[in-house]
Design a protein around this motif. Structure first.
Motif, short mmCIF file in Angstrom:
data_model
loop_
_atom_site.label_atom_id
_atom_site.label_comp_id
_atom_site.label_asym_id
_atom_site.label_seq_id
_atom_site.Cartn_x
_atom_site.Cartn_y
_atom_site.Cartn_z
N ILE A 69 -2.19 7.22 7.60
CA ILE A 69 -2.67 6.23 6.63
C ILE A 69 -1.79 4.99 6.76
CG2 ILE A 69 -3.06 5.73 4.19
CD1 ILE A 69 -3.11 8.78 3.67
N THR A 70 -2.37 3.86 7.14
CA THR A 70 -1.59 2.62 7.10
C THR A 70 -1.69 2.08 5.67
OG1 THR A 70 -3.35 1.05 7.61
CG2 THR A 70 -2.32 2.16 9.50
N GLY A 71 -0.63 1.37 5.23
CA GLY A 71 -0.65 0.87 3.85
C GLY A 71 -0.59 2.02 2.85
N ILE A 72 0.18 3.04 3.18
CA ILE A 72 0.17 4.27 2.36
C ILE A 72 0.78 4.07 0.98
CG2 ILE A 72 2.40 5.19 3.20
CD1 ILE A 72 0.89 7.97 3.32
N THR A 73 1.59 3.04 0.79
CA THR A 73 2.22 2.87 -0.53
C THR A 73 1.33 2.09 -1.50
OG1 THR A 73 3.36 0.95 0.33
CG2 THR A 73 4.59 3.02 0.30
N GLY A 74 0.20 1.58 -1.03
CA GLY A 74 -0.73 0.88 -1.92
C GLY A 74 -1.48 1.89 -2.78
N GLN A 75 -2.26 1.37 -3.72
CA GLN A 75 -3.03 2.24 -4.62
C GLN A 75 -3.87 3.26 -3.84
OE1 GLN A 75 -5.93 1.06 -8.10
NE2 GLN A 75 -7.07 0.82 -6.21
N ASP A 76 -4.69 2.79 -2.91
CA ASP A 76 -5.60 3.70 -2.21
C ASP A 76 -4.83 4.65 -1.30
OD1 ASP A 76 -7.41 2.14 -3.50
OD2 ASP A 76 -8.46 1.44 -1.71
N GLY A 77 -3.79 4.13 -0.66
CA GLY A 77 -2.98 4.97 0.22
C GLY A 77 -2.40 6.15 -0.53
N ALA A 123 7.66 -2.02 4.32
CA ALA A 123 9.05 -2.12 3.88
C ALA A 123 9.61 -0.73 3.64
CB ALA A 123 9.11 -2.93 2.59
N ALA A 124 10.94 -0.65 3.65
CA ALA A 124 11.59 0.63 3.34
C ALA A 124 11.23 1.00 1.90
CB ALA A 124 13.09 0.48 3.47
N THR A 125 10.88 2.25 1.69
CA THR A 125 10.41 2.62 0.35
C THR A 125 10.56 4.11 0.13
OG1 THR A 125 8.49 2.57 -1.09
CG2 THR A 125 8.03 2.95 1.22
N ASN A 126 10.55 4.49 -1.15
CA ASN A 126 10.46 5.91 -1.48
C ASN A 126 9.01 6.23 -1.77
OD1 ASN A 126 13.15 6.62 -1.33
ND2 ASN A 126 13.55 5.78 -3.37
N PHE A 127 8.52 7.32 -1.22
CA PHE A 127 7.13 7.69 -1.47
C PHE A 127 7.13 8.94 -2.33
CE2 PHE A 127 2.89 9.29 -0.29
CZ PHE A 127 2.17 8.14 -0.55
N PRO A 128 6.22 9.00 -3.35
CA PRO A 128 6.28 10.13 -4.28
C PRO A 128 6.03 11.51 -3.67
CG PRO A 128 4.39 8.68 -4.73
CD PRO A 128 5.26 7.98 -3.74
N HIS A 129 5.38 11.58 -2.51
CA HIS A 129 5.13 12.91 -1.92
C HIS A 129 6.09 13.15 -0.78
CE1 HIS A 129 1.45 13.24 -4.19
NE2 HIS A 129 1.19 12.00 -3.84
N GLU A 130 6.99 14.13 -0.94
CA GLU A 130 7.98 14.30 0.12
C GLU A 130 7.41 14.93 1.38
OE1 GLU A 130 10.20 18.10 -1.90
OE2 GLU A 130 10.77 16.07 -2.48
N GLN A 131 6.19 15.51 1.29
CA GLN A 131 5.61 16.10 2.51
C GLN A 131 5.06 15.03 3.46
OE1 GLN A 131 4.50 16.68 -0.70
NE2 GLN A 131 3.29 18.56 -0.72
N VAL A 132 5.05 13.76 3.02
CA VAL A 132 4.48 12.71 3.87
C VAL A 132 5.55 12.15 4.80
CG1 VAL A 132 3.55 10.36 3.80
CG2 VAL A 132 2.66 12.08 2.24
N HIS A 143 6.64 5.97 8.39
CA HIS A 143 7.09 5.17 9.54
C HIS A 143 7.09 3.72 9.10
CE1 HIS A 143 6.07 8.61 12.21
NE2 HIS A 143 5.16 8.82 11.28
N ARG A 144 8.17 3.03 9.38
CA ARG A 144 8.22 1.62 8.99
C ARG A 144 7.61 0.79 10.11
NH1 ARG A 144 13.52 -1.26 6.56
NH2 ARG A 144 12.44 -3.23 6.25
N VAL A 145 6.45 0.21 9.82
CA VAL A 145 5.70 -0.53 10.85
C VAL A 145 5.21 -1.84 10.25
CG1 VAL A 145 3.59 -0.52 12.26
CG2 VAL A 145 4.91 1.59 11.98
N ASP A 146 5.52 -2.94 10.92
CA ASP A 146 4.98 -4.23 10.50
C ASP A 146 3.82 -4.55 11.44
OD1 ASP A 146 4.34 -6.82 9.93
OD2 ASP A 146 6.41 -7.54 9.85
N LEU A 147 2.60 -4.46 10.91
CA LEU A 147 1.41 -4.63 11.78
C LEU A 147 1.25 -6.05 12.31
CD1 LEU A 147 -1.20 -2.34 10.01
CD2 LEU A 147 -0.11 -1.98 12.23
N LYS A 148 2.07 -6.99 11.81
CA LYS A 148 2.01 -8.37 12.34
C LYS A 148 2.73 -8.47 13.67
CE LYS A 148 3.89 -10.80 8.96
NZ LYS A 148 4.34 -9.78 8.01
#
Ligand code: GDR
Length: 325
Positions: free
Chosen positions: A7-15, A35-44, A47-52
């Protein structure tokens, strides 16, 4: 072997909703974040990727080995796209092309078939073609954001036709939730109204209250995304609810839920008006109903109440923190 999804953009609402759904279904889930971030699901696996700028994306795909790719990453805020049209085109338009091309190279090099979902938008369609729009409605984007999404949408169709790729556009109409970013109108309203209720804020300043949208629930929409990638043949689908409500109605329901009269708190500022704002946007979901068996579940009022309840809890925490500090 568990299926692997990216999932790209996984930290957004839909992600976030999609990650939750895919984990429940037993997928191994990887996500791209800018950006570097904490994601609520640890099983995920993040990858830090800037698509630009990221090159050799297909090498990363070779490591991840996804069978399904959900491309959600975008600059998705319409007003910001007027201030940053180039940045928006890079992320929202070219970002999709970079992902499609990376998937194509990965498919060739690894002899794999990947299923690709593009988060396309109702904003690409000609809102003057009728209040109810479907997959055949003409494409006529009317903001830098919509132009970039239209480019991505057409590239998905082109990769499907030219390269035989399994690629689908979900033409998503407005969809909201407690995870919606506060720059979008529904969350701006629920955050402000609940803070007003607890005396943390005095006013809510908005733009066009007359715009009518078919506000849906993000949790329902991600189900449709997954269903699209389970089809035998790829196609494009309008995903929407079938009833429209104005911004004013959303404001009214939220303030009423808090026993407040919105007219005492809401002010209008022309700064929040846009060069173009579709008066009414609603999707015809016949294709999604018949081919995906998809139907929105959460009503407009339930959605408004759910978001208000969530933000009331946030406001209560803020209020307690203020008093104890
Ligand atoms: P939209 O969502 O532009 O439709 O795009 P947004 O919530 O920003 O606006 C919806 C409607 O509310 C009116 N509005 C305001 N909007 C904002 N943001 N702030 C205000 O203060 C305000 N006052 C009134 C707007 O004019 C508009 O009519 C969303 C995004 O998620 C896109 O990425 C997605 O593609 C489309 O939905 C489908």
């Amino acid at each position: 072997m568990e299926p692997v999804a990216l999932i790209t953009g996984i930290t957004g609402q839909d992600g976030q909703y999609l990650a939750r759904l895919l984990l429940e279904k037993g997928y191994h889930v990887h996500g791209f974040t800018q950006a570097a971030t904490n994601f609520p699901h640890e099983q995920v696996f993040l990858h830090r990727v800037d698509l630009k700028v990221t090159e050799n994306l297909h090498d990363l795909l070779k490591q991840i080995q996804p069978c399904e790719v959900y491309h959600m990453a975008a600059q998705s805020h319409v007003p910001l796209s007027y201030q940053q049209p180039l940045e928006t085109a890079e992320i929202t338009g070219m970002g999709a092309l970079r992902m499609l091309e990376a998937v194509r190279q990965y498919e060739i090099e690894c002899s794999r078939q990947v299923r690709f979902f593009q988060a396309s938008s109702s904003a690409i369609l000609d809102d003057q073609a009728g209040p109810v729009l479907n997959e055949q409605s003409p494409i006529h984007p009317r903001s830098p954001y919509a132009c970039a999404k239209a480019y991505a949408h057409l590239q998905v169709q082109n990769y499907r036709e030219a390269h035989g790729m399994f690629a689908c556009n979900g033409i998503l109409f407005n969809h909201e939730s407690p995870l919606r970013d506060e720059s979008f109108v529904t969350r701006k309203i629920t955050r402000a109204a609940t803070r007003i209720k607890l005396g943390l804020q005095q006013k809510l300043i908005l733009g066009n209250l007359d715009a009518e949208r078919s506000w849906g629930y993000a949790g329902d929409f991600v189900q449709a995304m997954w269903l699209m990638l389970q089809l035998d043949e790829p196609d494009d689908f309008v995903i929407s609810t079938t009833k429209t409500h104005s911004v004013r109605e959303f404001v009214d329901v939220v303030f009423q839920c808090l026993d407040l009269d919105y007219q005492q708190y809401v002010e209008i500022d022309p700064e929040f008006f846009r060069p173009h704002d579709a008066p009414v946007l609603c999707g015809d979901i016949t294709r999604a109903q018949t081919q995906l068996g998809w139907q929105p579940q959460v009503s407009f009022t339930e959605l408004a109440h759910q978001m208000t309840q969530h933000d009331l809890e946030l406001a209560e925490i803020e209020s307690r923190t203020n008093h104890s500090g």
